[in-house]
Structure formats: structure tokens, C-alpha cells
Design a protein around this motif. Structure first.
Motif, PDB file in Angstrom:
ATOM      1  N   ALA A  91     -14.331  55.697  -9.552  1.00 51.93           N
ATOM      2  CA  ALA A  91     -12.888  55.582  -9.781  1.00 51.93           C
ATOM      3  C   ALA A  91     -12.583  56.144 -11.170  1.00 51.93           C
ATOM      4  CB  ALA A  91     -12.458  54.124  -9.679  1.00 51.93           C
ATOM      5  N   PRO A  92     -11.339  56.552 -11.409  1.00 52.80           N
ATOM      6  CA  PRO A  92     -10.998  57.111 -12.722  1.00 52.80           C
ATOM      7  C   PRO A  92     -11.436  56.217 -13.876  1.00 52.80           C
ATOM      8  CG  PRO A  92      -9.187  57.441 -11.207  1.00 52.80           C
ATOM      9  CD  PRO A  92     -10.192  56.564 -10.491  1.00 52.80           C
ATOM     10  N   GLU A  93     -12.147  56.813 -14.811  1.00 54.21           N
ATOM     11  CA  GLU A  93     -12.607  56.193 -16.053  1.00 54.21           C
ATOM     12  C   GLU A  93     -13.660  55.104 -15.855  1.00 54.21           C
ATOM     13  OE1 GLU A  93      -9.138  54.949 -18.220  1.00 54.21           O
ATOM     14  OE2 GLU A  93      -8.450  56.997 -18.482  1.00 54.21           O
ATOM     15  N   PRO A 164      -5.187  74.498  -4.759  1.00 54.35           N
ATOM     16  CA  PRO A 164      -5.648  73.875  -3.525  1.00 54.35           C
ATOM     17  C   PRO A 164      -5.151  72.437  -3.384  1.00 54.35           C
ATOM     18  CG  PRO A 164      -7.421  73.950  -5.125  1.00 54.35           C
ATOM     19  CD  PRO A 164      -6.276  74.694  -5.723  1.00 54.35           C
ATOM     20  N   ILE A 165      -4.848  72.069  -2.149  1.00 52.69           N
ATOM     21  CA  ILE A 165      -4.625  70.672  -1.794  1.00 52.69           C
ATOM     22  C   ILE A 165      -5.990  70.160  -1.355  1.00 52.69           C
ATOM     23  CG2 ILE A 165      -3.485  69.077  -0.232  1.00 52.69           C
ATOM     24  CD1 ILE A 165      -1.177  71.113  -0.070  1.00 52.69           C
ATOM     25  N   ARG A 166      -6.486  69.129  -2.041  1.00 52.54           N
ATOM     26  CA  ARG A 166      -7.856  68.667  -1.825  1.00 52.54           C
ATOM     27  C   ARG A 166      -7.878  67.263  -1.228  1.00 52.54           C
ATOM     28  NH1 ARG A 166      -9.703  69.051  -7.869  1.00 52.54           N
ATOM     29  NH2 ARG A 166     -11.162  67.492  -7.122  1.00 52.54           N
ATOM     30  N   LEU A 167      -8.648  67.101  -0.165  1.00 56.56           N
ATOM     31  CA  LEU A 167      -8.941  65.792   0.406  1.00 56.56           C
ATOM     32  C   LEU A 167     -10.455  65.688   0.450  1.00 56.56           C
ATOM     33  CD1 LEU A 167      -8.098  63.140   1.732  1.00 56.56           C
ATOM     34  CD2 LEU A 167      -8.095  64.355   3.931  1.00 56.56           C
ATOM     35  N   GLU A 168     -11.010  64.765  -0.340  1.00 57.16           N
ATOM     36  CA  GLU A 168     -12.453  64.674  -0.473  1.00 57.16           C
ATOM     37  C   GLU A 168     -12.908  63.223  -0.389  1.00 57.16           C
ATOM     38  OE1 GLU A 168     -12.926  68.439  -3.526  1.00 57.16           O
ATOM     39  OE2 GLU A 168     -12.540  66.459  -4.353  1.00 57.16           O
ATOM     40  N   ILE A 169     -14.125  63.043   0.063  1.00 60.97           N
ATOM     41  CA  ILE A 169     -14.762  61.733   0.042  1.00 60.97           C
ATOM     42  C   ILE A 169     -16.078  61.887  -0.704  1.00 60.97           C
ATOM     43  CG2 ILE A 169     -15.809  62.049   2.321  1.00 60.97           C
ATOM     44  CD1 ILE A 169     -15.464  58.960   2.667  1.00 60.97           C
ATOM     45  N   ALA A 170     -16.281  61.033  -1.694  1.00 64.07           N
ATOM     46  CA  ALA A 170     -17.471  61.107  -2.546  1.00 64.07           C
ATOM     47  C   ALA A 170     -18.218  59.783  -2.461  1.00 64.07           C
ATOM     48  CB  ALA A 170     -17.071  61.405  -3.984  1.00 64.07           C
ATOM     49  N   LEU A 183     -18.954  51.999  -2.996  1.00 62.56           N
ATOM     50  CA  LEU A 183     -19.890  52.891  -2.331  1.00 62.56           C
ATOM     51  C   LEU A 183     -19.307  54.293  -2.208  1.00 62.56           C
ATOM     52  CD1 LEU A 183     -22.552  53.325  -0.808  1.00 62.56           C
ATOM     53  CD2 LEU A 183     -21.400  52.535   1.267  1.00 62.56           C
ATOM     54  N   PHE A 184     -17.982  54.395  -2.041  1.00 62.83           N
ATOM     55  CA  PHE A 184     -17.356  55.710  -1.928  1.00 62.83           C
ATOM     56  C   PHE A 184     -15.941  55.687  -2.482  1.00 62.83           C
ATOM     57  CE2 PHE A 184     -16.272  53.547   1.978  1.00 62.83           C
ATOM     58  CZ  PHE A 184     -14.959  53.873   2.190  1.00 62.83           C
ATOM     59  N   GLU A 185     -15.458  56.880  -2.785  1.00 59.13           N
ATOM     60  CA  GLU A 185     -14.086  57.082  -3.255  1.00 59.13           C
ATOM     61  C   GLU A 185     -13.452  58.144  -2.364  1.00 59.13           C
ATOM     62  OE1 GLU A 185     -12.272  55.760  -5.916  1.00 59.13           O
ATOM     63  OE2 GLU A 185     -13.938  54.343  -6.203  1.00 59.13           O
TER      64      GLU A 185
END
Length: 192
Positions: A91-93, A164-170, A183-185
């Protein structure tokens, strides 16, 4: 900048250098020095549906230091990692040192590395698979036992004139539950 296209590069490389300072004599609240260096390379490694499959590798390090007797860098000038433009599995920061209230305290030295594979799916829709890591140290020159954070992920990118319009899962392969790491963002962003 030796990329073939600054908006959607498929080959070439870029080096970014930055330097910033604030001086009390000119109205700042503290004397600070900040520097950064980043390198990135784009290399077509194959072809898929008539478009190149692009391998991107990047490395960036940043440092900030207070000049003077107390050596403390104000929180608003400290470095932070995590989020859509950093190590995406956090998550951010949230990658790096936390204080006793479980709040990010930032750091004075950051190192980030990214490896990304980009490929065209259909028209302006692209896919991406990535691996990245980062480390944030509280104090410059005083290395702690802070562990680096890693992430692996995938996503979709749609090319538009504004970026770009970005949709990502990390995914975070080693989340620390006591540090409120998931576990994921899932990330949705617009821009580079």
C-alpha cells in the motif's frame, strides 16, 4: 533519453539524475540535500501478434540528508515506498520503517528495482507481468536490519493520449501481518 518513444517506448534507455537543496538562508526551515539517479532500459525480446514483446529493467536510488547539527530530515521531505508508482505489492508508503503508532516514518535512502514484460493483447490493450523490489533505510549511513520488500504481479494497460490506464494486481510473497501488509494490492491508475 535514448528511448524510441517517450510515451510508449519499445526500445532504448533513459538515465535520470536529480538534485535538490533547501537552504535556511533563502527561507527554508532546514538545510537539506536530496539526490536521485535512475536508469531504465527497454528491449524488444520477441514478437507477439505483430507487436514487440518488451522487456523493461529499471533501477533507482534516492537519498536525502539534513546538513547541520541535529541531522533530522522533516517528515514531509523523507522518502517513502509502496503504491502504484513504487513497489506495487505494498500500500502507499507502507514499505519501510514504521513508528510505534504503526505509521510510516519514511527514510533517507531508497533503492528500487523493476523487471517488466509488456506485450500487446489487442489494439491499444497491453498486458504486463512484473517483478520488483525495494528497500528503505531510516537513516543515511546507518544501515538497519530493515528487510527489503518484493512484489510480483500482472495487469492490463490501455494506451490513451494522456498516458496508459493501468489496472494491475501485485502480490506480496512475504507479507508481515504484524505490519498490516496484505497478500496483494489492486491498483487502478492513469498515467506513466
Amino acid at each position: 533519453d535514448r528511448r524510441d518513444d517517450p510515451a510508449f517506448p519499445s526500445e532504448g534507455w533513459i538515465v535520470r539524475l536529480g538534485f535538490d537543496s533547501s537552504v535556511k538562508a533563502l527561507g527554508a526551515t532546514k538545510d537539506l540535500l536530496e539526490g536521485s539517479i535512475g536508469v531504465g532500459a527497454y528491449h524488444p525480446i520477441a514478437s507477439f501478434q505483430g507487436h514487440p514483446v518488451i522487456l523493461f529493467t529499471g533501477l533507482e536510488t534516492r537519498a536525502v540528508s539534513a546538513i547541520g547539527t541535529d541531522g533530522a530530515v522533516p517528515i514531509q521531505r523523507r522518502l517513502f515506498l509502496g503504491g502504484p508508482d513504487s513497489v506495487r505489492s505494498f500500500a502507499p508508503e507502507r514499505l519501510g520503517p514504521l513508528n510505534f503508532l504503526d505509521t510510516p516514518e519514511g527514510g533517507e535512502l531508497s533503492i528500487e528495482a523493476t523487471v517488466e514484460l509488456r506485450f500487446n493483447l489487442l489494439g491499444d490493450l497491453w498486458g504486463v507481468v512484473f517483478f520488483e523490489g525495494g528497500l528503505l533505510e531510516s537513516r543515511l549511513g546507518r544501515y538497519s536490519d530493515e528487510a527489503p520488500g518484493f512484489g510480483v504481479g500482472t495487469g492490463l494497460r490501455y494506451r490513451t493520449p494522456v498516458g496508459p490506464i493501468r489496472l494491475e494486481i501485485a502480490f506480496n510473497p512475504d507479507p508481515e501481518r504484524d505490519r498490516d501488509q496484505d497478500l496483494f494490492e489492486i491498483l487502478f491508475t492513469i498515467g506513466f
